[in-house]
Design a protein around this motif. Sequence first.
Motif, PDB file in Angstrom:
ATOM      1  N   VAL A 279      -1.088 -41.198  -2.520  1.00 58.98           N
ATOM      2  CA  VAL A 279       0.178 -41.172  -3.273  1.00 58.98           C
ATOM      3  C   VAL A 279       1.376 -41.039  -2.351  1.00 58.98           C
ATOM      4  O   VAL A 279       2.362 -41.770  -2.488  1.00 58.98           O
ATOM      5  CB  VAL A 279       0.157 -40.038  -4.327  1.00 58.98           C
ATOM      6  CG1 VAL A 279       1.513 -39.920  -5.013  1.00 58.98           C
ATOM      7  CG2 VAL A 279      -0.912 -40.312  -5.367  1.00 58.98           C
TER       8      VAL A 279
ATOM      9  N   THR B 255      -6.071 -44.094 -12.276  1.00 59.50           N
ATOM     10  CA  THR B 255      -7.141 -43.102 -12.301  1.00 59.50           C
ATOM     11  C   THR B 255      -7.718 -42.941 -13.701  1.00 59.50           C
ATOM     12  O   THR B 255      -8.944 -42.923 -13.891  1.00 59.50           O
ATOM     13  CB  THR B 255      -6.608 -41.747 -11.806  1.00 59.50           C
ATOM     14  OG1 THR B 255      -6.209 -41.880 -10.443  1.00 59.50           O
ATOM     15  CG2 THR B 255      -7.667 -40.669 -11.920  1.00 59.50           C
TER      16      THR B 255
ATOM     17  N   LEU C 174      -6.304 -49.775  -8.146  1.00 58.01           N
ATOM     18  CA  LEU C 174      -6.774 -48.389  -8.168  1.00 58.01           C
ATOM     19  C   LEU C 174      -7.775 -48.161  -9.296  1.00 58.01           C
ATOM     20  O   LEU C 174      -8.683 -47.334  -9.168  1.00 58.01           O
ATOM     21  CB  LEU C 174      -5.583 -47.439  -8.327  1.00 58.01           C
ATOM     22  CG  LEU C 174      -4.726 -47.250  -7.073  1.00 58.01           C
ATOM     23  CD1 LEU C 174      -3.530 -46.373  -7.377  1.00 58.01           C
ATOM     24  CD2 LEU C 174      -5.541 -46.631  -5.955  1.00 58.01           C
TER      25      LEU C 174
ATOM     26  N   ARG D 277      -0.729 -44.442  -9.873  1.00 55.08           N
ATOM     27  CA  ARG D 277      -1.997 -43.819  -9.490  1.00 55.08           C
ATOM     28  C   ARG D 277      -2.623 -43.106 -10.691  1.00 55.08           C
ATOM     29  O   ARG D 277      -3.836 -43.178 -10.909  1.00 55.08           O
ATOM     30  CB  ARG D 277      -1.755 -42.836  -8.351  1.00 55.08           C
ATOM     31  CG  ARG D 277      -2.974 -42.017  -7.937  1.00 55.08           C
ATOM     32  CD  ARG D 277      -3.999 -42.850  -7.224  1.00 55.08           C
ATOM     33  NE  ARG D 277      -5.090 -42.019  -6.713  1.00 55.08           N
ATOM     34  CZ  ARG D 277      -6.190 -42.492  -6.172  1.00 55.08           C
ATOM     35  NH1 ARG D 277      -6.369 -43.783  -6.074  1.00 55.08           N
ATOM     36  NH2 ARG D 277      -7.120 -41.681  -5.725  1.00 55.08           N
TER      37      ARG D 277
ATOM     38  N   THR E  94      -6.426 -38.357  -2.684  1.00 55.26           N
ATOM     39  CA  THR E  94      -5.357 -38.777  -3.598  1.00 55.26           C
ATOM     40  C   THR E  94      -3.988 -38.395  -3.047  1.00 55.26           C
ATOM     41  O   THR E  94      -3.029 -39.164  -3.166  1.00 55.26           O
ATOM     42  CB  THR E  94      -5.571 -38.129  -4.977  1.00 55.26           C
ATOM     43  OG1 THR E  94      -6.845 -38.525  -5.482  1.00 55.26           O
ATOM     44  CG2 THR E  94      -4.485 -38.557  -5.951  1.00 55.26           C
TER      45      THR E  94
END
Length: 382
Positions: free
Chosen positions: A90, A111, A159, A107, A86
């Motif tokens: 990012v 998620t 994502l 993100r 991650t």
Amino acid sequence: MWEGRCDDSTCPLPQWTESALTIEALLIPMNLPFFARRLLRPLLDPYRRYRHAKLIHAVRVSIGLLATILLTTGLNLPHGEWASVTMLVVIGGLQHHGNIGKKAVERAYGTLIGASVGLLLVVQEAYVGQPLLTYLLMSAICGFFSYHAIGKGGYTALLSAITVFIVAGHGDNPLSDGLWRTVDILIGIALALAFSFALPLYAVYSWRYNLASALRDCAQIYSRIINGQSVTDDEHLKLLNRLNAAMLQLRSLMPSVSKEVRISMTELDAIQRHLRMCISTLEILGNTRPDPRDEQATARMQVMLKAEHRQIRVQLVGMARALKSGVTERLERNGQASGGESTLDAPVYSALDGYRLLTLQLAANVDAMRQRLAKSAGRWKI
């Protein structure tokens, strides 16, 4: 003052000015030892951070990854590698601070949505026990996310689909694994945001220094035109190509600059438009100027447009200096040549008249750009 000590486009642009040093000195605590202040000075200099942006970014990502590894390993968190993944997702490909915040939020949303769906699929598989149904549901859900992955919010949708598989696998992952992977991803997002504030690389730095370089190239091209140098040789074409490349780079930086320093996209577009008009006018001037072999016509134009020649070169170099040093007082002085606006309405009887009016138009455009930069200086000179 605009006139300064040097108005020629070939004047060296100082990398550091006394005023900039004064501003920087205020940022460094004076109670630090002398060697410590000297050590911190390069880190607080925006221009040096701009020049070494890739190195700073690489070091920051490396330290961030080390932090995620030590944290997840030290706490013995299952599937801790997803925190490192991650972190790379990012901030790995993003240098500029204005992009990182947006990417982290996208993100986080992706998620949370993907993890929620993945956990529901795991629960469904545990209680229903029909793998084929799970596969069909996963495919349909990811198809839905893919539909929304094209267009606005596409990164979040993509994502979400990826996180479904990270958390659920093919539906046979234990529920505890899905929960731990969700926690690891959220830890990675939090650490990525934290490290984005460590020696941030602002897009406005790149915007300022690239715009300053473009303005100096404009000044150099204009000097070549009025001094009778060739406008078809490799050096001239190289400058034009560099300006065109700078235009594209500046355009790509504008959304991040707008987020970082709260300058509207409309205002940034207006500045970009002035630069584009300046480049276009220079190209036309290069093809309509008096024949350098016609000494009489060239001399007449030099005398007639002496004030405008000086104004254009001084303002272009002055804006470049202000953008690079952050000392913007020079932008406040009106550099409009006297009588320039009234002569724009004069009739055109010959090619020389067209050249003269184009020069006056260029002077007016450059002055308008100076005014816009002066108006927004309080925001971009961070």
